[in-house]
Design a protein around this motif. Structure first.
Motif, PDB file in Angstrom:
ATOM      1  N   ASP A 152     109.146   2.405  15.509  1.00  0.00           N
ATOM      2  CA  ASP A 152     109.674   2.179  14.161  1.00  0.00           C
ATOM      3  C   ASP A 152     111.177   1.922  14.141  1.00  0.00           C
ATOM      4  O   ASP A 152     111.865   2.127  15.147  1.00  0.00           O
TER       5      ASP A 152
ATOM      6  N   ALA B 287     104.662   8.096  13.808  1.00  0.00           N
ATOM      7  CA  ALA B 287     105.632   7.046  13.502  1.00  0.00           C
ATOM      8  C   ALA B 287     106.051   7.322  12.054  1.00  0.00           C
ATOM      9  O   ALA B 287     106.223   8.474  11.675  1.00  0.00           O
TER      10      ALA B 287
ATOM     11  N   SER C 126     107.225   0.353  10.411  1.00  0.00           N
ATOM     12  CA  SER C 126     106.511   1.266  11.302  1.00  0.00           C
ATOM     13  C   SER C 126     105.247   0.611  11.835  1.00  0.00           C
ATOM     14  O   SER C 126     104.534  -0.078  11.101  1.00  0.00           O
TER      15      SER C 126
END
Ligand code: PGA
Length: 239
Positions: free
Chosen positions: A67, A140, A181
């Motif tokens: 991310d 994430a 992400s």
């Protein structure tokens, strides 16, 4: 899921570094999925030392990060690209062109998410994905409620994640409110996953993710459906 109980953060970091080191030296070609945050910091330290001591060339390794904050350029010290360079890429012998972090300042964020997924597909997928977990069980920046079918996407960060991450910024107002992400589906496509969780503030997230119901309200619970997950943790009573 296989869980490995370690004594503390330091041992978790060393164990993880050894697993990744082993993969690197025993592969001809490796796509490594990387995470940021406080959890993997020490692992990168140990891993860099091991790689350098053994003079390991990383030209056969390609990295893909989970991310990046929207609005932060790679030059911004708070960006994950900057974090990765500072903590790992600049310390080891990896060509920068082999490293991939989503571009948080892309003009067209949607196109960037597509480009990222296509890039991963072209690489043949991620071989080993390193993961941390958020206190709200996000993986994430996939916050509770994210579809298990999600691919790489633009995320609005929740209040609790913004608060958790404020420690890295001067003030709460400086924390970006959006990120790019990898999606849960993208993460689940990794061939192998190594999740690290240290400290009791992650206890509930770990229990909910691995011993609770599989539900989109608990993003980490999707990992119960993955056939090759190792959890490295110092949290008591979790196995
Ligand atoms: P942390 O974050 O490593 O900074 O605790 C983990 C995560 O949010 O995935």
């Amino acid at each position: 899921m296989r869980s490995v109980k370690v004594k503390n953060y330091d041992e978790m970091s060393m164990e993880a570094a050894m697993i990744v080191f082993d993969k690197i030296v025993h592969s001809n070609r490796l796509v490594l999925g990387l995470a940021t945050g406080s959890t993997p910091e020490k692992m990168y330290e140990y891993l860099s030392d091991m790689l350098n001591k053994n003079k390991v060339d990383l030209s056969h390794v390609t990295t893909v990060n989970l991310d990046e904050y929207v609005g932060l350029s790679p030059e911004d010290a708070q960006s994950y690209t900057h974090y990765m360079r500072r903590i790992f890429f600049d310390k080891v012998n990896i060509p920068l062109e082999n490293t991939n972090v989503p571009n948080g300042v892309a003009e067209d964020l949607e196109a960037e998410t597509k480009r990222f997924d296509e890039g991963i597909e072209k690489l043949g997928g991620v071989d080993l994905q390193i993961l941390g977990i958020g206190r709200n069980a996000h993986i994430a920046f996939n916050e509770p409620g994210t579809s298990f079918d999600s691919n790489t996407h633009v995320v609005n960060l929740t209040e609790s994640t913004i608060r958790d991450n404020a420690r890295f910024f001067h003030s709460m107002e400086d924390v970006p409110t959006q990120a790019i992400s990898l999606g849960l589906n993208t993460i689940m496509n990794a061939k192998e996953i190594l999740l690290m969780a240290s400290g009791n503030n992650k206890r509930q997230a770990l229990l909910d993710s691995f011993h609770g119901e599989v539900t989109e309200d608990v993003p980490g619970s999707v990992l119960q459906r993955h056939h090759n997950v190792t959890v490295l943790t110092d949290i008591d009573g979790f196995n």
